[in-house]
Design a protein around this motif. Structure first.
Motif, PDB file in Angstrom:
ATOM      1  N   PHE A  33      -2.256  19.301   0.741  1.00  0.00           N
ATOM      2  CA  PHE A  33      -2.880  19.068   1.846  1.00  0.00           C
ATOM      3  C   PHE A  33      -2.152  17.969   2.519  1.00  0.00           C
ATOM      4  O   PHE A  33      -1.954  17.784   3.701  1.00  0.00           O
ATOM      5  N   PHE A  35       0.663  16.214   2.329  1.00  0.00           N
ATOM      6  CA  PHE A  35       1.974  16.302   2.731  1.00  0.00           C
ATOM      7  C   PHE A  35       2.234  17.411   3.522  1.00  0.00           C
ATOM      8  O   PHE A  35       3.462  17.362   4.107  1.00  0.00           O
ATOM      9  N   SER A  36       1.297  18.279   3.810  1.00  0.00           N
ATOM     10  CA  SER A  36       1.681  19.269   4.666  1.00  0.00           C
ATOM     11  C   SER A  36       1.350  18.740   6.313  1.00  0.00           C
ATOM     12  O   SER A  36       1.716  19.202   7.133  1.00  0.00           O
ATOM     13  N   ILE A  37       0.324  17.591   6.179  1.00  0.00           N
ATOM     14  CA  ILE A  37       0.306  17.137   7.435  1.00  0.00           C
ATOM     15  C   ILE A  37       1.053  15.839   7.599  1.00  0.00           C
ATOM     16  O   ILE A  37       1.400  15.697   8.688  1.00  0.00           O
ATOM     17  N   VAL A  38       1.376  15.041   6.752  1.00  0.00           N
ATOM     18  CA  VAL A  38       2.065  13.842   6.712  1.00  0.00           C
ATOM     19  C   VAL A  38       3.569  14.055   6.204  1.00  0.00           C
ATOM     20  O   VAL A  38       3.755  14.538   5.333  1.00  0.00           O
ATOM     21  N   ASP A  39       4.443  13.848   7.000  1.00  0.00           N
ATOM     22  CA  ASP A  39       5.930  13.763   6.625  1.00  0.00           C
ATOM     23  C   ASP A  39       6.407  12.361   5.820  1.00  0.00           C
ATOM     24  O   ASP A  39       6.431  11.391   6.840  1.00  0.00           O
ATOM     25  N   ARG A  54      12.342  12.347  -0.154  1.00  0.00           N
ATOM     26  CA  ARG A  54      10.935  13.089   0.128  1.00  0.00           C
ATOM     27  C   ARG A  54      10.253  13.703  -1.080  1.00  0.00           C
ATOM     28  O   ARG A  54       9.337  13.301  -1.443  1.00  0.00           O
ATOM     29  N   LEU A  55      11.347  14.252  -1.822  1.00  0.00           N
ATOM     30  CA  LEU A  55      11.127  14.724  -3.217  1.00  0.00           C
ATOM     31  C   LEU A  55      10.073  13.441  -4.195  1.00  0.00           C
ATOM     32  O   LEU A  55       9.077  13.674  -4.929  1.00  0.00           O
ATOM     33  N   GLY A  56      10.695  12.311  -4.031  1.00  0.00           N
ATOM     34  CA  GLY A  56      10.277  10.983  -4.728  1.00  0.00           C
ATOM     35  C   GLY A  56       8.944  10.825  -4.039  1.00  0.00           C
ATOM     36  O   GLY A  56       8.092  10.456  -4.868  1.00  0.00           O
ATOM     37  N   TYR A  58       6.777  12.513  -2.635  1.00  0.00           N
ATOM     38  CA  TYR A  58       5.659  13.787  -2.902  1.00  0.00           C
ATOM     39  C   TYR A  58       5.299  13.341  -4.420  1.00  0.00           C
ATOM     40  O   TYR A  58       4.239  13.296  -4.807  1.00  0.00           O
ATOM     41  N   THR A  59       6.306  13.099  -5.214  1.00  0.00           N
ATOM     42  CA  THR A  59       5.907  12.804  -6.724  1.00  0.00           C
ATOM     43  C   THR A  59       5.019  11.597  -6.775  1.00  0.00           C
ATOM     44  O   THR A  59       4.034  11.626  -7.608  1.00  0.00           O
ATOM     45  N   ILE A  60       5.469  10.618  -6.163  1.00  0.00           N
ATOM     46  CA  ILE A  60       4.624   9.261  -6.330  1.00  0.00           C
ATOM     47  C   ILE A  60       3.087   9.501  -5.451  1.00  0.00           C
ATOM     48  O   ILE A  60       2.307   9.255  -6.293  1.00  0.00           O
ATOM     49  N   PHE A  62       1.548  12.390  -5.531  1.00  0.00           N
ATOM     50  CA  PHE A  62       0.987  12.960  -6.410  1.00  0.00           C
ATOM     51  C   PHE A  62       0.242  12.299  -7.714  1.00  0.00           C
ATOM     52  O   PHE A  62      -0.613  12.289  -8.075  1.00  0.00           O
TER      53      PHE A  62
END
Lengths: 89, 469
Positions: A33, A35-39, A54-56, A58-60, A62
């Motif tokens: 939710f 990261f679909s709003i925040v880049d 970006r992948l990093g 997302y992981t952090i 999460f």
């Protein structure tokens, strides 16, 4: 005694295991939710630490969601389960 | 607690309720099953795993068929490209998936659990690998009870090796949904996997190994949220696996071919095979239990026994509470119809949104530095346009403005060209004769369309300011 026993039905590792597992599910939903709003790339200049991919991010994100959800759950469990009754009771 | 008591005193017994409610796990050794439903499950397992492991490698016209390109913030799914702006579509898709699960659960019980759940599917593979290395149920039990000799070490190491290899490949496939599979494979082979990819690769591998190899039925019994709330979707017409108590009892062993009625026995020969095959270790003859995942192994094995005994099949079968009570089976009932109606509603919304989805969008912000400018009888307003292009190729656009007589748009000599999947800002100067303004603030409309035949037009409104007339 009966009442206390009934609320203490789950062994301690299982209680905190349940917290970790449910926090994991919650973190997965929250990450999707958020990261679909925040880049994260657009958020990067506002952050006080060096940029990761970006992948990093997302992981952090999460792992952070997981940590905070777990903290809330751990406190909830600690507050809900009463301390064991004294031995001489 | 007892150790702390002074000698001579009798310790208060630990409340037995604690042990009764949460017993220590007994390792379950499910026996292999053959039969109609076991075949169906193998088909489901092969089909679903085929899709899971195959999809990331599948390409169509040079593009991956499914790639959830998180680093680039776009999802490629069967030729469709979804952006973060399509959040609503993805949400509807998930709501639709949940509703269809509710509908199936109402109609057919735990069909999902028994045939399609990833937990079942991967556990089935792990059990198969275990069987290949360690043999049948009896052989596995004997091996576990036996001493740690060379043979046991060899078997256990071989099994763990296969499990770990399979888990690692599963983890690799998971990451291949986010990074193109061929590229990921090359990186992996060169030990050049990025740190985050490595993390998810190992994380998912570990989860597969833990869930399918070690936790197994405990996931269904203690961890699965769906198992907890599915009873809310059950009613007396839901398909469940049940033992026909009226026909089976009183149970008891007897010689094949002997007349059970003459012995005062029901059809259950008490062979306990239904217990041996159960992956969650329950006895279906005790009635409907929350641990039952509806895998129908007991149905298969009991049918086999009934065949051998010369009795009719279906002592344990898919049935409903109403049917067992001798009432007719109802399929169309309010609960099922409501789920169906909701599903059709969500599905319809999804499809219509998908079909009317604009491939680009425009956003207009007024220049805040000045309200307006007068220039030779013309009133001038300045705007910043943000043009988003969700389409695959880069696009050139035409812009027009409406709402006032004889108005014009000046892009200061720039073309509106936007690369795929990006947002680009443009400055637009709008001019209108003072005579066309009826009030200080008028509403105008910007219309944007790609410069290609048949391109749809998207519009947005803005405020145009001028002097008091």
């Amino acid at each position: 005694m009966q009442l206390i026993a009934a609320t203490r039905w789950m062994p301690v590792p299982a209680r905190y295991g349940a917290v970790l597992w449910l926090s994991f599910l919650l973190a997965a939903g929250a990450t999707g939710f958020f990261f679909s709003i925040v880049d994260p790339d657009q958020l990067a200049p506002c952050l006080p630490f060096p940029m990761v991919s970006r992948l990093g991010a997302y992981t952090i994100g999460f792992l952070a969601f997981w940590l905070f959800a777990s903290l809330s759950g751990v406190l909830a469990v600690a507050f809900t389960y009463p301390p064991p009754p004294a031995a001489n009771e | 607690m007892n150790d702390l008591m002074p000698s001579g005193q009798v310790a208060t017994p630990v409340p037995t309720i604690e042990q009764a409610l949460y017993e220590k796990r007994q390792k379950i050794y499910p026996r292999q099953v053959h039969g109609r439903f076991a075949t169906l499950r193998v088909i489901a397992v092969v089909g679903l795993l085929g899709i899971y492991y195959g999809l990331p490698w599948l390409r169509w016209q040079g593009q991956p068929v499914v790639l959830l390109d998180l680093p680039a913030r776009k999802f490629h799914i069967f030729g469709l490209t979804l952006w973060p702006q399509d959040f609503l579509l993805l949400t509807l898709l998930l709501i639709g998936a949940a509703l269809s699960l509710f509908l199936f659960t109402t109609l057919a019980g735990r069909l999902w659990c028994g045939y399609a759940c990833p937990q079942t599917v991967w556990t089935e593979v792990f059990l198969w690998l275990e069987r290949v290395i360690e043999g049948t149920r009896q052989q596995r039990m004997k091996l576990d009870q036996g001493p740690w000799n060379a043979r046991k070490w060899r078997k256990k190491l071989a099994k763990q090796g296969l499990w770990i290899a399979f888990s690692l490949y599963t983890g690799f496939t998971f990451v291949a949904y986010f990074t193109p599979a061929p590229q990921l494979w090359t990186e992996l082979a060169a030990f050049a996997l990025g740190p985050w990819e490595t993390f998810w690769f190992l994380f998912y591998s570990f989860a597969t190994y833990g869930n399918a190899g070690f936790l197994r039925e405990q996931v269904c019994k203690y961890m699965c949220p769906y198992a907890r709330f599915q009873s809310a979707m059950f009613d007396a017409d839901t398909l469940v696996i049940s033992y026909d108590r009226a026909r089976g009892e009183p149970r008891g062993s007897r010689r094949a071919g002997s007349d059970s009625r003459a012995h005062g026995l029901g059809d259950c020969i008490n062979c306990t095979l239904c217990v041996h095959v159960c992956p969650t270790g329950i006895d279906i003859r005790d009635g409907l239990q929350y641990e039952c995942i509806g895998c129908s192994s007991c149905v298969d094995v009991c049918d086999d026994v009934m065949d051998k005994m010369g009795y009719a099949r279906g002592l344990v079968r898919y049935t409903t509470q109403h049917e067992l009570d001798g009432q007719p089976r109802r399929i169309a009932r309010p609960r099922a119809l409501i789920y169906l109606a909701l599903l059709i509603g969500v599905g319809g919304t999804f499809v219509s949104l998908l079909l009317t989805r604009e491939p680009y969008a425009i956003d207009v912000i007024r220049d805040r530095n000045q309200l307006y400018r007068e220039h030779g009888g013309l009133i001038e307003n300045v705007y910043t346009l943000k043009v988003l292009n969700f389409d695959e190729p880069s696009q050139r656009f035409g812009l027009s403005a409406h709402g006032l007589e004889n108005m014009s748009v000046d892009l200061r000599g720039h073309d509106i060209e936007v690369a795929s999947g990006t947002v680009a800002p443009f400055v637009a100067v709008v001019r209108a004769p003072e005579s066309a303004l009826a009030r200080t603030s008028s509403t105008i409309t910007f219309t944007l369309a790609a410069l290609r035949p048949g391109a749809p037009a998207v519009s947005t409104t803005a405020t145009f300011l001028g002097p008091a007339p």
